[in-house]
Design an enzyme around this catalytic site. Structure first.
Site, PDB file in Angstrom:
ATOM      1  N   GLU A 133       4.145   1.459  -1.954  1.00  0.00           N
ATOM      2  CA  GLU A 133       2.677   1.521  -1.914  1.00  0.00           C
ATOM      3  C   GLU A 133       2.216   2.783  -1.190  1.00  0.00           C
ATOM      4  O   GLU A 133       1.241   3.417  -1.590  1.00  0.00           O
ATOM      5  CB  GLU A 133       2.119   0.258  -1.237  1.00  0.00           C
ATOM      6  CG  GLU A 133       2.334  -0.985  -2.096  1.00  0.00           C
ATOM      7  CD  GLU A 133       1.933  -2.268  -1.381  1.00  0.00           C
ATOM      8  OE1 GLU A 133       2.563  -2.590  -0.356  1.00  0.00           O
ATOM      9  OE2 GLU A 133       0.995  -2.927  -1.840  1.00  0.00           O
TER      10      GLU A 133
ATOM     11  N   ALA B 110       6.864  -3.027   4.547  1.00  0.00           N
ATOM     12  CA  ALA B 110       6.310  -3.491   5.825  1.00  0.00           C
ATOM     13  C   ALA B 110       7.449  -4.099   6.633  1.00  0.00           C
ATOM     14  O   ALA B 110       8.481  -4.489   6.071  1.00  0.00           O
ATOM     15  CB  ALA B 110       5.241  -4.543   5.551  1.00  0.00           C
TER      16      ALA B 110
ATOM     17  N   GLY C  95       5.690  -1.983   0.827  1.00  0.00           N
ATOM     18  CA  GLY C  95       4.747  -1.066   1.467  1.00  0.00           C
ATOM     19  C   GLY C  95       5.201   0.381   1.362  1.00  0.00           C
ATOM     20  O   GLY C  95       4.373   1.301   1.368  1.00  0.00           O
TER      21      GLY C  95
ATOM     22  N   GLU D 285       7.918  -7.790  -3.119  1.00  0.00           N
ATOM     23  CA  GLU D 285       7.250  -8.775  -2.259  1.00  0.00           C
ATOM     24  C   GLU D 285       7.353 -10.193  -2.796  1.00  0.00           C
ATOM     25  O   GLU D 285       7.391 -11.162  -2.029  1.00  0.00           O
ATOM     26  CB  GLU D 285       5.770  -8.404  -2.080  1.00  0.00           C
ATOM     27  CG  GLU D 285       5.518  -7.239  -1.131  1.00  0.00           C
ATOM     28  CD  GLU D 285       5.560  -5.875  -1.803  1.00  0.00           C
ATOM     29  OE1 GLU D 285       6.105  -5.780  -2.931  1.00  0.00           O
ATOM     30  OE2 GLU D 285       5.068  -4.905  -1.212  1.00  0.00           O
TER      31      GLU D 285
END
Ligand code: 3HC
Length: 699
Positions: A117, A75, A114, A137
């Site tokens: 993911e 992200a 992300g 993270e």
């Protein structure tokens, strides 16, 4: 939510996304430098591209691949804390997962956070051998909040998932293949072609679409095994003391085992949001950018030409010099190591070799690497041997006359254009530079002990240090894997100067009636690995001793033969297992010293009072460092304290922490201390200004 025009959307999309068809294959290439972070632009581009291919009946499968140096690195960290914009990551992921046709992630570089993911949402993953995958993270005080805590356990089981998510470490593509995270390894230079081949084979097999969310085989066996979560908690309690994220990560992975997928996702979301809103995560995200910012000097252009550093000379083969030399050897740069006597030289080289051999024993290096590094080392007893080096780092003891005579000598023997650096911790770099005919080539390179381990490197810019030399040593710091922080010339530079008030106050409060144990506990509970008295006992009181014009507890302890852990007695008593306990002898020494110096003892300070007394003066010193222009920015001070003094990263460092406490509170407390203990506590002008204007030290 912000609306953008269709035209602007189209434009952003075109710049970031490139769509192509290869037969039945729809290929989405995302190219958003530097690291394809999944910010709003990338999410929109993905959303539009996937939607088009999803709705195109002629497209039978979709490949998601990235341009530039890496797959999605996660992200966009700079978006946290801002109003979220649609499509959210979860919207894009739902689209991919429900495309109704195989979607394949083609991974190169790093698939992180992300990004990994996203790969887990795809039906398949193809990666080049050099690719890395990870969920880092936790290092941002977060948990993987886009399904990572629910999908990874379904692929690899909760034990390994916990290990990967709690450590945040990345794994290579081949390891990921072995674990079933990656389905196929592609050739390094032919990722897209090999991904296409792979998808063709999937289409030929015509199997039902594989979705990680539908798997239960790896989580099912753990339904009645709460002990693995208890073990993870116990471990995190030791290795990540004070951090909030590990507990939420464990809870989320537990949910992956005990709850159906959608409920697990809801739980993950709650736990993620809790962390995202926490001060800890704000601090750790701030630190992520602070560390990267530190290597940038305003006004120094990124293309300033650098001097080639092909060979380095280190003067002094003691602990510091040896550690400094190891940084260059490990980076493949030959080092000439100079000492005054053969014994000292042999001893220094022996320590370097045994440090490397210990790493080899722990499996961190191969014997071949150890031999290769040692072969790059040239021992010497003569500074005349430094004629061919491009950089000399002096690491001898801290005496100005000694340093000046060394710099005069190396100025004479080194070639023109060679950089001359001092590892001094306190001395005036300008005075040292003035001993040479090339002050523009003189710079401070202040390593922290052990120099081969500690990541901080203070780069001390003298009044005459040239831009080229600054650019060179900044570049060099990344070659030797250090985080550089630029400091102006002053006593102690940034890290030692700012942390000095903590030591002074610790030594003062024990004379006023608070015990060394209470001081150490307050700082330990704040998040430091240990307090100053336990640390001094560990290092040795004889090592940290300083001459003071008055009677000190430390000197009395030394007089009593209490040199620290090595004599089983220092500020604490130690048993055979190095377990510390309080000492009546120390209490008496403290009381005697206080009486002689006329210091009244009062009730011990509370933990909260102690934190203020010990750390607000640190903040104050930081403000002075800033207003004097010694540090380029507040965040550099935080980086220096976190990396140099193990200031807990989850508070963001002293400057960020001060902003979270509130500057008016700190100014008011410092003023009270100034009334009680003297003008040294008066708040710095910058601190007062910022407090009065509602400003912050950090941006
Ligand atoms: N968001 C925003 N900016 C990022 C970023 C990210 N995820 N990752 C890197 N950047 C920026 C850096 O700040 C830097 O900017 P600058 O040039 O202006 O200083 C630039 O990209 C290049 O980064 P590095 O200097 O770190 O480049 P390297 O080549 O040394 O390293 C990397 C590349 C390995 C990708 C490293 O940048 C990295 O580890 N990035 C962070 C990865 C991460 O933590 N991802 C998780 C994000 S949180 C998340 O995904 C939540 C999700 O679960 C919902």
């Amino acid at each position: 939510m912000t609306r953008i025009s269709e035209f602007a959307r189209e434009l952003i999309m075109k710049q970031i996304a490139f769509q192509q068809r290869r037969g039945e294959m729809g290929i989405v290439t995302i190219d958003s430098p530097p690291v394809n972070a999944l910010g709003i632009g990338v999410r929109r581009a993905l959303d539009t591209s996937i939607r088009q291919f999803k709705d195109d009946a002629a497209v039978k499968a979709i490949i998601v691949i990235c341009g530039g140096r890496t797959f999605f690195a996660g992200a966009d960290i700079s978006e946290f804390g801002k109003e979220p914009e649609s499509p959210l990551l979860s919207d894009v992921f739902n689209l991919i997962e429900n495309a109704g046709k195989p979607v394949v992630a083609a991974v190169h570089g790093s698939a992180l956070g992300g990004g990994m993911e996203l790969a887990l949402v795809c039906n398949y993953r193809v990666a080049v051998p050099s690719a890395k995958l990870g969920l880092p993270e936790v290092k941002l005080g977060l948990l993987p909040g886009a399904g990572g805590t629910q999908r990874l356990p379904r692929l690899v089981g909760p034990e390994l998932a916990l290990d990967l998510i709690l450590s945040g470490r990345s794994i290579g593509a081949n390891e990921a293949l072995g674990l079933g995270i990656v389905d196929r390894i592609a050739r390094e230079e032919a990722l897209l072609d090999d991904a296409i081949d792979f998808v063709r084979s999937v289409l030929r097999e015509d199997k039902p679409l594989a979705r990680v969310r539908d798997r239960g085989d790896r989580t099912e066996p753990y339904k009645d095994r709460p002990e693995i979560f208890a073990a993870a908690r116990a471990k995190a309690g030791k290795t990540a003391r004070g951090f909030l994220a590990p507990e939420n990560i464990i809870k989320a992975v537990e949910a992956a085992v005990t709850l159906p997928f959608d409920e697990g996702m809801t739980r993950e979301r709650e736990l993620f949001v809790e962390l995202r809103e926490s001060t800890q995560s704000a601090a750790q995200r701030y630190y992520f950018f602070a560390e990267r910012q530190a290597s940038k000097i305003p006004g120094l252009s990124a293309d300033t030409p650098k001097l080639p550093i092909k060979r380095v000379g280190v003067i002094g083969a003691g602990t510091m010099g040896g550690g400094i030399a190891m940084n260059f050897l490990s980076a493949g740069i030959p080092v000439t190591l100079v000492e005054m006597t053969k014994e000292a030289l042999d001893r220094g080289i022996g320590i370097i070799r045994s440090n490397y051999e210990n790493s080899a024993k722990r499996g961190r290096l191969t014997t071949e690497q150890v031999n290769r590094y040692m072969a790059l080392l040239t021992p010497s007893l003569d500074t005349d041997s430094l004629g061919d080096v491009d950089l000399v780092i002096e690491a001898v003891f801290e005496r100005m006359d000694v340093k000046k005579s060394i710099f005069e000598k190396i100025d004479a023997v080194t070639k023109p254009g060679a950089v001359l650096a001092t590892n001094t911790s306190f001395l005036d770099v300008n005075e040292i530079a003035a001993a040479t005919r090339r002050p523009e080539f003189v710079v401070g390179l202040h390593f922290f002990s052990p120099a081969n381990v500690m990541r901080l490197l203070e780069i001390v810019r003298g009044a005459k240090t040239s831009e080229q030399v600054m650019a060179t040593v900044l570049g060099l710091s990344s070659t030797i894997k250090k985080v550089p922080v630029v400091s102006g010339v002053c006593y102690g530079f940034i890290a030692n100067r700012i942390m000095n008030p903590r030591r002074e106050q610790a030594e003062a409060v024990i004379l006023e009636g608070t015990s060394p144990q209470d001081v150490d506990k307050a700082l330990y509970d704040f998040g430091f690995p240990m307090g100053p008295f336990a640390l001094m006992d560990l290092v040795g009181l004889d090592v940290v001793k300083r001459d003071e014009p008055y009677r000190t507890v430390k000197q009395d302890l030394l007089n009593a033969g209490r040199r620290g852990q090595k004599t089983k007695a220092g500020y604490y008593d130690y048993d055979d297992n190095r377990r510390a306990s309080s000492s009546a002898v120390v209490a008496k020494i403290i009381a005697d010293v206080a009486a002689e110096r006329g210091i009244a003892q009062h009730a011990p300070l509370t933990q909260e009072e102690l934190i203020g007394r010990l750390l607000y003066p640190v903040v104050n010193e930081g403000a002075r460092i800033l207003e004097e222009g010694i540090a380029l920015r507040a965040s550099d001070i935080d980086v220096a304290c976190i990396l140099g003094y193990a200031w807990p990263v989850f508070t963001g460092g002293p400057m960020f922490w001060a902003d979270t406490v509130g500057l008016p509170t700190i100014v008011a407390e410092l003023r009270k201390m100034a009334e009680q203990h003297g003008p040294g506590f008066e708040p710095a002008n910058l601190l007062v200004q910022k407090a009065e204007s509602g400003g912050r030290l950090t941006s």
